[in-house]
Design a protein around this motif. Sequence first.
Motif, PDB file in Angstrom:
ATOM      1  N   VAL B  41      -6.060   4.137   2.584  1.00 54.71           N
ATOM      2  CA  VAL B  41      -4.690   4.874   3.064  1.00 54.71           C
ATOM      3  C   VAL B  41      -3.845   5.118   1.612  1.00 54.71           C
ATOM      4  O   VAL B  41      -2.844   5.918   2.005  1.00 54.71           O
ATOM      5  N   ARG B  42      -3.856   4.393   0.933  1.00 56.77           N
ATOM      6  CA  ARG B  42      -2.824   4.586  -0.487  1.00 56.77           C
ATOM      7  C   ARG B  42      -3.727   5.461  -1.526  1.00 56.77           C
ATOM      8  O   ARG B  42      -3.159   5.681  -2.733  1.00 56.77           O
ATOM      9  N   GLY B  43      -4.707   6.162  -1.084  1.00 57.04           N
ATOM     10  CA  GLY B  43      -5.486   6.873  -2.156  1.00 57.04           C
ATOM     11  C   GLY B  43      -6.157   6.297  -2.992  1.00 57.04           C
ATOM     12  O   GLY B  43      -6.640   4.884  -2.789  1.00 57.04           O
ATOM     13  N   ILE B  80      11.817   2.777  -6.230  1.00 59.28           N
ATOM     14  CA  ILE B  80      10.973   1.580  -5.463  1.00 59.28           C
ATOM     15  C   ILE B  80      11.729   0.974  -4.605  1.00 59.28           C
ATOM     16  O   ILE B  80      12.709   0.701  -4.548  1.00 59.28           O
ATOM     17  N   VAL B  81      11.340   0.882  -3.130  1.00 63.84           N
ATOM     18  CA  VAL B  81      11.659   0.543  -1.995  1.00 63.84           C
ATOM     19  C   VAL B  81      10.961  -0.933  -2.001  1.00 63.84           C
ATOM     20  O   VAL B  81       9.869  -1.052  -1.639  1.00 63.84           O
ATOM     21  N   LEU B  82      11.986  -1.945  -2.084  1.00 61.22           N
ATOM     22  CA  LEU B  82      11.454  -3.485  -2.107  1.00 61.22           C
ATOM     23  C   LEU B  82      11.629  -4.007  -0.771  1.00 61.22           C
ATOM     24  O   LEU B  82      12.640  -4.383  -0.410  1.00 61.22           O
ATOM     25  N   ARG B  83      10.674  -3.901   0.028  1.00 65.82           N
ATOM     26  CA  ARG B  83      10.738  -4.804   1.383  1.00 65.82           C
ATOM     27  C   ARG B  83       9.497  -5.750   1.534  1.00 65.82           C
ATOM     28  O   ARG B  83       8.469  -5.530   2.240  1.00 65.82           O
ATOM     29  N   HIS B  84       9.516  -6.849   0.804  1.00 67.35           N
ATOM     30  CA  HIS B  84       8.441  -7.794   0.535  1.00 67.35           C
ATOM     31  C   HIS B  84       8.833  -9.053   1.250  1.00 67.35           C
ATOM     32  O   HIS B  84       8.806 -10.015   0.373  1.00 67.35           O
ATOM     33  N   GLY B  85       9.544  -9.131   1.986  1.00 79.81           N
ATOM     34  CA  GLY B  85       9.957 -10.328   2.837  1.00 79.81           C
ATOM     35  C   GLY B  85      11.163 -11.045   1.681  1.00 79.81           C
ATOM     36  O   GLY B  85      11.904 -10.417   1.251  1.00 79.81           O
ATOM     37  N   ALA B  86      10.823 -12.324   1.571  1.00 76.18           N
ATOM     38  CA  ALA B  86      11.885 -12.874   0.956  1.00 76.18           C
ATOM     39  C   ALA B  86      11.601 -12.829  -0.594  1.00 76.18           C
ATOM     40  O   ALA B  86      12.633 -13.218  -1.511  1.00 76.18           O
ATOM     41  N   ASN B  87      10.476 -12.182  -1.055  1.00 70.88           N
ATOM     42  CA  ASN B  87      10.231 -11.845  -2.279  1.00 70.88           C
ATOM     43  C   ASN B  87      10.795 -10.672  -3.102  1.00 70.88           C
ATOM     44  O   ASN B  87      10.166  -9.486  -2.865  1.00 70.88           O
ATOM     45  N   VAL B 156      -5.116  -1.540  -2.395  1.00 68.43           N
ATOM     46  CA  VAL B 156      -5.876  -0.153  -1.985  1.00 68.43           C
ATOM     47  C   VAL B 156      -5.096   0.173  -0.782  1.00 68.43           C
ATOM     48  O   VAL B 156      -4.870   1.260  -0.410  1.00 68.43           O
ATOM     49  N   CYS B 157      -4.746  -0.848   0.134  1.00 68.05           N
ATOM     50  CA  CYS B 157      -4.288  -0.751   1.312  1.00 68.05           C
ATOM     51  C   CYS B 157      -2.789  -0.865   1.592  1.00 68.05           C
ATOM     52  O   CYS B 157      -2.119  -0.416   2.266  1.00 68.05           O
ATOM     53  N   HIS B 158      -2.427  -2.082   0.840  1.00 71.19           N
ATOM     54  CA  HIS B 158      -0.904  -2.582   1.027  1.00 71.19           C
ATOM     55  C   HIS B 158      -0.077  -2.103   0.001  1.00 71.19           C
ATOM     56  O   HIS B 158      -0.669  -2.333  -1.351  1.00 71.19           O
ATOM     57  N   ASP B 159       1.010  -1.575   0.054  1.00 69.69           N
ATOM     58  CA  ASP B 159       2.113  -1.237  -1.212  1.00 69.69           C
ATOM     59  C   ASP B 159       2.490  -2.442  -1.707  1.00 69.69           C
ATOM     60  O   ASP B 159       3.485  -3.031  -0.512  1.00 69.69           O
ATOM     61  N   PRO B 160       2.357  -2.906  -2.755  1.00 69.76           N
ATOM     62  CA  PRO B 160       2.955  -4.217  -3.022  1.00 69.76           C
ATOM     63  C   PRO B 160       4.290  -4.503  -2.883  1.00 69.76           C
ATOM     64  O   PRO B 160       4.877  -5.540  -2.676  1.00 69.76           O
ATOM     65  N   HIS B 161       5.125  -3.332  -3.123  1.00 65.88           N
ATOM     66  CA  HIS B 161       6.581  -3.560  -2.826  1.00 65.88           C
ATOM     67  C   HIS B 161       7.063  -3.340  -1.525  1.00 65.88           C
ATOM     68  O   HIS B 161       8.102  -3.898  -0.893  1.00 65.88           O
TER      69      HIS B 161
END
Lengths: 318, 186
Positions: B41-43, B80-87, B156-161
């Motif tokens: 999905v993330r190319g 960068i959109v940072l929506r990684h929970g509490a991180n 590959v599947c998850h955007d880390p941010h």
Amino acid sequence: MADEKLPAGRPYFHPEGTEASGITRREFLGVAAVGLAAATAAALSPLRQLADFPTLEDWLRKHYTELTPRDKEAIFERIRAQVEKDYGVRPNLTDQPPLDGVMFAYALNIGRCVGCRRCVYACVNENNQSRDPQIQYIRVLKMKKGSIDVETAEHYYEGEVPDPDHYYMPVQCNQCRNPPCVKVCPVKATWPEKDGVVVVDYNWCIGCRYCEAACPYWARRFNFKKPGLPKEELNPNMGYLSNRPREKGVMEKCHFCLQRTRAGRYPACVEVCPTGSRKFGNILDPDSEISNIIRTKRVYVLKEEVGTNPKFYYYFNV
Amino acid sequence: MAALAACIAAALYFWFDPLGAGERTSEPPAVKPAYYDTTPVRGRLKTALMTEGTPCGTCHDSMDPPAVDPSKRGTFHSQIVLRHGANVRCFNCHNSGKRDFFSGFGGEPIPYSRVETLCAKCHGPHYRDWQQGAHGRRNGYWNTAMGERKTQVCIVCHDPHWPVFKPLRAAPAPRTLRVTASAEEH
């Protein structure tokens, strides 16, 4: 003129004093004969669509399990020629034997599936199913979270997935260890192979559809019409017991992409799944990924109570 | 005479089928290549930590960590959109000293090619499942004796941010011959 040659009273058999009808017996029989011939021809006209009569070899062919390697090669050569004639591509038709020490099994992570139906179309593309009328081996059921009620499941959802209130459960052939479809087949056209995959010999099937009725997973599909498969969409990499083109009037079903999996590759549905929900492997190998999933995850099979003992497992994230 | 006329009328009716539904109202949807594309999905995965082809260290290796919110600084960071929970701290994952690397628990560098060990810092059970094959994508060969198995890594599947798996558009619904009534009609 006729009156002069024929004796009076003979050609016109009618009571005296009435007018002749104007139709002789000969004319009437002539018209009737032509009409009968036309009606017979019309009644037989569907035979015109039988363009390719089965050859004598096809009629006298033995069951797949009784074929010698020489018989098989002759049959495969005829199929290759037929596919080349119909689709303009010479196929790579193979008949790989089951691998030793391999029993295929499948696992699907029901907590990860988002219901995007990529697997459905990857399967159609790989296995040369009819596009029109549509034949698909995988159905994706959309169900309310908190229950497994297949009776109220939705097949026809569209748009963006996943729906946060629902979850998705794809269903395909469960490759049962105790397959009811095999039991009901009156001609033994379907059987489980040594690697656990239930296959269909498309040349032996008589199209009675008993197996379709017997399957508790609705996994079998019938070719009511000649499969509509565009020439350019044919997958030329095909197996005899798996994805070679089918004829009208035969059953087909998921066969775990035998043309791929017996060569060591993943099935097309595993390969395409964007969420990685689909898992496949050799259940006889204790170190395989599939064995590990069955050992460590919470696993269930669909309709356990009907006693089919499937090799298709659903599992949860935790 | 009347019987003949009736026969002809019936023949015409069945031939032209004026009241029948006909063959089909519309064709089934075509099987588009997008429906069976095996690209994640993330190319395709990048080969190193970079922005628009430039490795991060090119500029950053000579800089000290900024004292301000980096999302307010420069054009790269603002996207960068940072929506990684509490991180929500950049240097929880990124190495503050060596910008081409990620950061381990003690600040030790983790190379881009071993990104799964970075994610494993917090996501232990998923890392275990991924290693054992219950989580994540596999491509290629189930039988590693016959060919290579490609184990896709986390990003590959998850955007880390923004790691939650994004919604997809479902491929068309089936239009197979056998149609069931939907649940509401029962």
